[in-house]
Design a protein around this motif. Structure first.
Motif, PDB file in Angstrom:
ATOM      1  N   ASP A 161     -79.328  46.085  43.887  1.00  0.00           N
ATOM      2  CA  ASP A 161     -80.034  45.887  44.877  1.00  0.00           C
ATOM      3  C   ASP A 161     -78.861  47.035  46.092  1.00  0.00           C
ATOM      4  N   VAL A 162     -80.103  46.918  46.901  1.00  0.00           N
ATOM      5  CA  VAL A 162     -80.834  48.225  47.936  1.00  0.00           C
ATOM      6  C   VAL A 162     -80.103  48.382  48.874  1.00  0.00           C
ATOM      7  N   ASP A 163     -79.531  47.181  49.062  1.00  0.00           N
ATOM      8  CA  ASP A 163     -78.708  46.419  50.323  1.00  0.00           C
ATOM      9  C   ASP A 163     -76.882  46.807  50.168  1.00  0.00           C
ATOM     10  N   THR A 164     -76.688  47.189  48.992  1.00  0.00           N
ATOM     11  CA  THR A 164     -74.977  47.346  48.765  1.00  0.00           C
ATOM     12  C   THR A 164     -74.989  49.072  48.428  1.00  0.00           C
ATOM     13  N   ASN A 175     -75.193  57.672  48.650  1.00  0.00           N
ATOM     14  CA  ASN A 175     -76.876  57.075  49.015  1.00  0.00           C
ATOM     15  C   ASN A 175     -77.163  56.524  47.631  1.00  0.00           C
ATOM     16  N   ILE A 176     -78.007  56.140  47.219  1.00  0.00           N
ATOM     17  CA  ILE A 176     -78.872  55.079  46.419  1.00  0.00           C
ATOM     18  C   ILE A 176     -79.468  56.352  45.363  1.00  0.00           C
ATOM     19  N   THR A 177     -79.277  56.029  43.804  1.00  0.00           N
ATOM     20  CA  THR A 177     -79.821  57.026  42.538  1.00  0.00           C
ATOM     21  C   THR A 177     -81.005  56.230  41.969  1.00  0.00           C
ATOM     22  N   PRO A 178     -81.546  57.042  40.868  1.00  0.00           N
ATOM     23  CA  PRO A 178     -82.061  56.309  39.737  1.00  0.00           C
ATOM     24  C   PRO A 178     -81.371  55.456  39.134  1.00  0.00           C
ATOM     25  N   CYS A 179     -80.571  55.561  38.844  1.00  0.00           N
ATOM     26  CA  CYS A 179     -79.166  54.895  38.000  1.00  0.00           C
ATOM     27  C   CYS A 179     -79.805  53.370  38.581  1.00  0.00           C
ATOM     28  N   ALA A 180     -79.865  53.138  39.880  1.00  0.00           N
ATOM     29  CA  ALA A 180     -80.350  51.174  40.577  1.00  0.00           C
ATOM     30  C   ALA A 180     -81.714  51.020  39.939  1.00  0.00           C
TER      31      ALA A 180
END
Length: 502
Positions: free
Chosen positions: A383-386, A407-412
């Motif tokens: 979830d991007v919001d996480t 910050n978000i990584t490709p693992c999401a």
């Protein structure tokens, strides 16, 4: 652990290579038993390894391993290993395998590099020191996601997110990276890039060398690999040294967020150094003023990038050059050029590492390995919001670098893989955990976490030093002597120990 070279886009790629989603598949067997690997035929190393190892001479050979251990009779790849042969046959104990970290770091010349830094001869007298390119790296069936030099994905640590919109923008990049890697996985090898499989590879190498056990020295991500090996093959592990610890057998979101804690704990060493040299660099007369300069430069570059430097790149470079105190002068010079508006100096610094736009990135292979192993090893939030919430929290908790590490990584967006290796605390007491008190990427907390998980199998050797890498690298005599004594004589500290600053 990676060497840093110059300042610029390639520097970020090299320096931070230093460091899966839900629905895991059933894990392949933990053991690496199978048809006995043929004995290694030693010969000359590739020219690039010879040059990197000079003046030390190494031998190289290959070991075949299955691509997929669940299909041991299927496709194989060859892993290249190197040997720094023992100097005193009468004192020989066995083999000492090395790993420099990453995941994505080449280790073929690591033995020679450690010798040049002062690895004691008592260690090389006792062991054949075995370096390697682990699966997917360099000379060992390299994998590729097809990253080019103008790709927006320039480092395995996400860029600093100044606001929620920046997290959304990075999410698009991360999703594109996951899709690009999947498209380029033509033979399924990216899916088999896991720490568990690499640990199985280590055991195949041990068998091919005709050894009942192996000792091991791993730095940074190499601690995760060493912890996995000691957990999966406790009876085949001899003396295990884990230096600059992630805190488990894998890097997960919590581990990456700890990068921000490491920067907060390590930055004061640079600030003290720079303030003592204010007349040379003009960055502040006190550590507090140097910290203020950092925030002022970052915010200014967020609003008005100059010569290709924006706030995100500035923060990434600062993080990268905190890895080693020897890099402080280069970092201070970069800050000076930015602070004084010396565009000519900035252009010169960036041109040192310039490559043609659209050309294959020199970091394609290590970036591809890092993404594959990290995302395959363990489930990451989808979830991007996480990530938005984490960025907001860590921007306040760790203002220097928190909004990057969270910050978000490709693992999401990654395809699922096998379960991570669980720490096995039931084996022999043979794990020495070595950890600097101030480390920008693997803070001391990682060593404490691993100590708790290995319980009485381990002891923690804390070192009052700054930077990434303690044994041999930090120059601390206590860390050098205590770790060497364990490797050579098997003498584990009776209790957790603190090495005072040298």
């Amino acid at each position: 652990m990676k060497r840093q070279h110059g300042i610029g886009r390639s520097s970020v790629l090299a320096a931070v290579l230093g460091l899966g989603l839900g629905g895991s598949l059933l894990a392949p067997p933990a053991v690496a038993d199978g048809p006995r690997a043929p004995q290694v035929r030693w010969g000359a190393c590739p020219e690039d390894v010879v040059a990197e190892a000079a003046p030390t001479t190494l031998q190289c050979g290959t070991v075949p391993v299955p691509v997929d251990y669940a299909d041991p009779g299927g496709a194989e790849i060859d892993l290249m290993i190197s040997r720094l042969a023992r100097t005193d046959p009468d004192k020989r104990r066995g083999i000492l395998m090395l790993n420099p970290g990453g995941p994505g770091g080449s280790g073929l010349a690591l033995s020679a590099q450690l010798v040049s830094l002062g690895l004691p001869s008592s260690v090389t007298d006792r062991y054949d020191v075995i370096g390697m390119d682990t699966r997917g790296i360099g000379h060992s069936a390299p994998v590729s996601c097809g990253f080019t030099d103008d790709s927006p994905y320039i480092a395995n640590v996400p860029p600093y997110a100044v606001d929620d919109a920046a997290v959304t923008a990075q999410a698009k990049v991360a999703e594109q990276v996951a899709e690009q890697c999947a498209r380029n996985d033509h033979d399924g090898r990216l899916r088999q890039m896991t720490t568990a499989n690499t640990a199985r590879d280590l055991d195949r190498i041990r068998a091919a060398l005709g050894e009942e056990k192996t000792s091991y020295l791993g730095y940074s991500y190499g601690t995760a690999l060493g912890a996995a090996y000691a957990s999966m093959f406790p009876g085949r592990s001899d003396r295990i040294v884990l230096d600059s610890n992630i805190g488990d057998t894998h890097l997960d979101r919590d581990g990456m967020r700890r990068y921000a804690l490491g920067v907060e704990q390590t930055f004061p060493a640079f600030a003290k150094w720079a303030s003592a040299r204010h007349d040379d660099y003009g960055l502040g007369r006190t550590p507090a003023e140097v910290r203020e300069t950092y925030f002022a430069l970052a915010e200014r570059l967020d609003k008005a990038p100059t010569e290709g430097f924006d706030g995100g790149l500035f923060r990434q470079l600062t993080f990268a050059f905190l890895f080693n105190e020897a890099q402080y002068p280069k970092l201070a010079e970069q800050w000076r050029a930015l602070n004084s508006g010396d565009d000519a100096a900035l252009r010169r610094l960036r041109s040192e590492n310039a490559t043609a736009s659209g050309a294959p990135s020199p970091a394609d292979n290590p970036l591809s390995v890092f993404a594959s192993v990290t995302c395959n090893d363990v489930e990451w939030p989808e979830d991007v919001d996480t990530y938005r919430r984490g960025v907001a929290e860590d921007r306040e908790r760790y203002p220097l670098f928190g909004a990057a590490a969270a910050n978000i990584t490709p693992c999401a967006f990654w395809t699922k893989a096998e379960r991570p290796v669980a720490i096995n605390d039931a084996g022999p007491r043979n794990v020495l955990i070595v950890q600097n008190l101030r480390d920008p990427v693997t803070p001391h907390e990682g060593g404490k976490l691993l100590r708790q998980k290995f319980k009485d199998r381990s002891r923690l050797l804390s070192v009052d030093a700054s930077g990434h890498g303690a044994y041999v690298i930090s120059g601390n005599p206590c860390a050098l002597n205590t770790t060497t004594r364990f490797l050579v004589e098997g003498k584990m500290p009776a209790k957790d120990t603190l090495c005072s600053a040298s």
